[in-house]
Design an enzyme around this catalytic site. Sequence first.
Site, PDB file in Angstrom:
ATOM      1  N   LYS A  20     -31.177  -3.046  -1.591  1.00  0.00           N
ATOM      2  CA  LYS A  20     -29.731  -3.015  -1.874  1.00  0.00           C
ATOM      3  C   LYS A  20     -29.410  -3.160  -2.978  1.00  0.00           C
ATOM      4  O   LYS A  20     -29.092  -2.420  -3.168  1.00  0.00           O
ATOM      5  CB  LYS A  20     -29.277  -3.381  -0.338  1.00  0.00           C
ATOM      6  CG  LYS A  20     -29.150  -2.890   1.724  1.00  0.00           C
ATOM      7  CD  LYS A  20     -29.199  -1.571   1.045  1.00  0.00           C
ATOM      8  CE  LYS A  20     -29.521  -0.824   2.661  1.00  0.00           C
ATOM      9  NZ  LYS A  20     -28.968   0.940   3.229  1.00  0.00           N
ATOM     10  N   TYR A  43     -35.106  -5.935   2.717  1.00  0.00           N
ATOM     11  CA  TYR A  43     -34.003  -5.206   3.082  1.00  0.00           C
ATOM     12  C   TYR A  43     -33.539  -5.853   1.622  1.00  0.00           C
ATOM     13  O   TYR A  43     -32.598  -4.369   1.044  1.00  0.00           O
ATOM     14  CB  TYR A  43     -33.429  -5.672   4.220  1.00  0.00           C
ATOM     15  CG  TYR A  43     -32.001  -5.392   4.430  1.00  0.00           C
ATOM     16  CD1 TYR A  43     -32.474  -4.293   4.904  1.00  0.00           C
ATOM     17  CD2 TYR A  43     -30.543  -5.398   4.408  1.00  0.00           C
ATOM     18  CE1 TYR A  43     -31.062  -3.401   5.338  1.00  0.00           C
ATOM     19  CE2 TYR A  43     -29.449  -4.810   4.932  1.00  0.00           C
ATOM     20  CZ  TYR A  43     -29.658  -4.128   5.201  1.00  0.00           C
ATOM     21  OH  TYR A  43     -28.413  -3.086   5.233  1.00  0.00           O
TER      22      TYR A  43
END
Length: 256
Positions: free
Chosen positions: A166, A162
């Site tokens: 990002k 994650y």
Amino acid sequence: MADVNTELRLDGRTAWVTGAGKGLGRAIAVALSQAGATVAVTARTASDLETLETELTDHGGKVLVLPGSVADPAAVRETVERIAERTGRLDVLVNCAGISPHFTRSEKVTDKDWRQVVDVNLDGTFYCCREAGKVMLEQRSGSIVNVSSVHAVTGFERIAAYAASKGGVEALTRALAVEWADRGVRVNTLAPGYFHTDLSSGLLDSRWGERIVRGTPLGRVGDATELGGAAVFLASDASRFVTGTTLTVDGGWTAW
């Protein structure tokens, strides 16, 4: 003298919000609709979008429901074609579709798990930017808002895929901002901290939740509606001289 109230309005514009079925994406779609935009909404679950459509149209909003996955480049291309056919333009894109299904120590992350997160969070963001960008570049105007996370720049345990995805979104934003600025298209990042959503509920309800709140100077987790104003700002003429930047909305959260 510019009228800020007027600059924040989106009347006559078309905004596309991905990941609009729930959570932050839904709240952003509501805010853009309230600012006057015709809102095209995308998510994988059609029933969530239909519920949102009912809410917005009951309050006078104009909505275009387009179920689908941002990880499918052909589906993304078709979505943009349908928006352009129905509305004749595309002025705003908010890339909010994102997943974080694994809270796992990095050495235990499988190839499949890694690929799943990157496919949606990074690849999907690029596909949407690319296809929406084609329309905006032809118009010579548009605003793209890529939703990142505080974890693009601050470390946290068990979210390697994650966080990496990002971080990639923020690098992509800066690259596109430089490349497209001279053709009237602005690209910025909106980086939320911790908000009450389905995505974060498992973490916030666990032993980690207390640590997160303790690390937030405002002393609480955000409500999804508190992100809408920031999204409207970046989408609107009020931010017409802003591109390639990250607007963080996190209650002052810092890594511990």
